[in-house]
Design a protein around this motif. Sequence first.
Motif, PDB file in Angstrom:
ATOM      1  N   TYR A  33       0.832  -1.201   0.000  1.00  9.84           N
ATOM      2  CA  TYR A  33       0.000   0.000   0.000  1.00  9.84           C
ATOM      3  C   TYR A  33       0.866   1.250   0.000  1.00  9.84           C
ATOM      4  O   TYR A  33       1.959   1.250   0.547  1.00  9.84           O
ATOM      5  CB  TYR A  33      -0.867   0.036   1.275  1.00  9.84           C
ATOM      6  N   TYR A  35       0.237   5.229   1.269  1.00 14.23           N
ATOM      7  CA  TYR A  35      -0.595   6.227   1.928  1.00 14.23           C
ATOM      8  C   TYR A  35       0.161   7.550   1.955  1.00 14.23           C
ATOM      9  O   TYR A  35       1.384   7.568   1.994  1.00 14.23           O
ATOM     10  CB  TYR A  35      -0.888   5.834   3.380  1.00 14.23           C
ATOM     11  N   GLY A  97      -4.819 -10.131   2.940  1.00 11.34           N
ATOM     12  CA  GLY A  97      -5.792  -9.104   2.611  1.00 11.34           C
ATOM     13  C   GLY A  97      -7.028  -9.212   3.463  1.00 11.34           C
ATOM     14  O   GLY A  97      -7.859  -8.311   3.477  1.00 11.34           O
TER      15      GLY A  97
ATOM     16  N   ILE B  94     -12.010  -1.753   3.425  1.00  6.32           N
ATOM     17  CA  ILE B  94     -12.807  -1.131   2.371  1.00  6.32           C
ATOM     18  C   ILE B  94     -13.890  -2.048   1.827  1.00  6.32           C
ATOM     19  O   ILE B  94     -14.798  -1.606   1.165  1.00  6.32           O
ATOM     20  CB  ILE B  94     -11.932  -0.644   1.193  1.00  6.32           C
ATOM     21  N   ASN B  95     -13.771  -3.314   2.078  1.00  6.93           N
ATOM     22  CA  ASN B  95     -14.776  -4.239   1.582  1.00  6.93           C
ATOM     23  C   ASN B  95     -14.738  -5.495   2.442  1.00  6.93           C
ATOM     24  O   ASN B  95     -13.933  -5.593   3.378  1.00  6.93           O
ATOM     25  CB  ASN B  95     -14.523  -4.579   0.111  1.00  6.93           C
ATOM     26  N   GLY B  98     -11.488  -7.132   2.845  1.00 10.72           N
ATOM     27  CA  GLY B  98     -10.515  -6.438   3.683  1.00 10.72           C
ATOM     28  C   GLY B  98      -9.195  -6.172   3.008  1.00 10.72           C
ATOM     29  O   GLY B  98      -8.155  -6.154   3.655  1.00 10.72           O
ATOM     30  N   THR B  99      -9.198  -5.954   1.705  1.00 17.55           N
ATOM     31  CA  THR B  99      -7.954  -5.822   0.974  1.00 17.55           C
ATOM     32  C   THR B  99      -7.207  -4.536   1.261  1.00 17.55           C
ATOM     33  O   THR B  99      -6.023  -4.443   0.974  1.00 17.55           O
ATOM     34  CB  THR B  99      -8.201  -5.924  -0.539  1.00 17.55           C
ATOM     35  N   ALA B 100      -7.875  -3.518   1.790  1.00 16.39           N
ATOM     36  CA  ALA B 100      -7.191  -2.274   2.130  1.00 16.39           C
ATOM     37  C   ALA B 100      -7.956  -1.596   3.260  1.00 16.39           C
ATOM     38  O   ALA B 100      -9.092  -1.959   3.560  1.00 16.39           O
ATOM     39  CB  ALA B 100      -7.093  -1.349   0.922  1.00 16.39           C
ATOM     40  N   LEU B 101      -7.301  -0.618   3.879  1.00 18.40           N
ATOM     41  CA  LEU B 101      -7.884   0.097   5.012  1.00 18.40           C
ATOM     42  C   LEU B 101      -8.077   1.564   4.687  1.00 18.40           C
ATOM     43  O   LEU B 101      -7.230   2.183   4.044  1.00 18.40           O
ATOM     44  CB  LEU B 101      -6.976   0.001   6.235  1.00 18.40           C
ATOM     45  N   ILE B 102      -9.178   2.105   5.166  1.00 23.29           N
ATOM     46  CA  ILE B 102      -9.419   3.543   5.129  1.00 23.29           C
ATOM     47  C   ILE B 102      -9.314   4.036   6.571  1.00 23.29           C
ATOM     48  O   ILE B 102      -9.928   3.462   7.476  1.00 23.29           O
ATOM     49  CB  ILE B 102     -10.810   3.866   4.555  1.00 23.29           C
TER      50      ILE B 102
END
Lengths: 113, 113
Positions: A33, A35, A97, B94-95, B98-102
Amino acid sequence: NAGVTQTPKFRILKIGQSMTLQCTQDMNHNYMYWYRQDPGMGLKLIYYSVGAGITDKGEVPNGYNVSRSTTEDFPLRLELAAPSQTSVYFCASSSTGRGGELFFGEGSRLTVL
Amino acid sequence: GENVEQHPSTLSVQEGDSAVIKCTYSDSASNYFPWYKQELGKRPQLIIDIRSNVGEKKDQRIAVTLNKTAKHFSLHITETQPEDSAVYFCAASINQAGTALIFGKGTTLSVSS
């Protein structure tokens, strides 16, 4: 075991210049990732990758490009740098993930003047 | 897409007091909610996380609670110490994969002795 390594740590760019932020990890993580962190704005997701050859846009992808040719490396390319891209950039990786811990690099502080 | 709101933005407590930070999320498909701590000039590090099939999780002086119906989760720190002073970020996947974090915008916690 170095974890996630980012280079450079600091960089000053002129408006319109381009550069690449390097990120490499030695933990054999599939998920990586990028950021950016601005004061009071938290961490904004730029791009992410779930494996070599696969990338996807995050919240703020405009002005950036990424590639993922190997599991270890996930470079972030800034084209035509703008003052709005002044920020601290963090690269991170995760082994899974499905809600796994993110391991962050030390960050790269970029200033565009 | 996912949106994470975090409150308060700053929190000052006396040593030994409790601190509570609250977050709300928008995507009902999110199922992973971690909390990261970032000390000044350092990288963010995971301190605790919770998944959507659990309502509460504790680890010594810190605990996280999750209310899926209301789509909010909270971090509780008891018996605060000066070394707890840092910026705390909540995040949501994000879904469902869980493939990415906000991330939220962060809370600056100051513990005075």
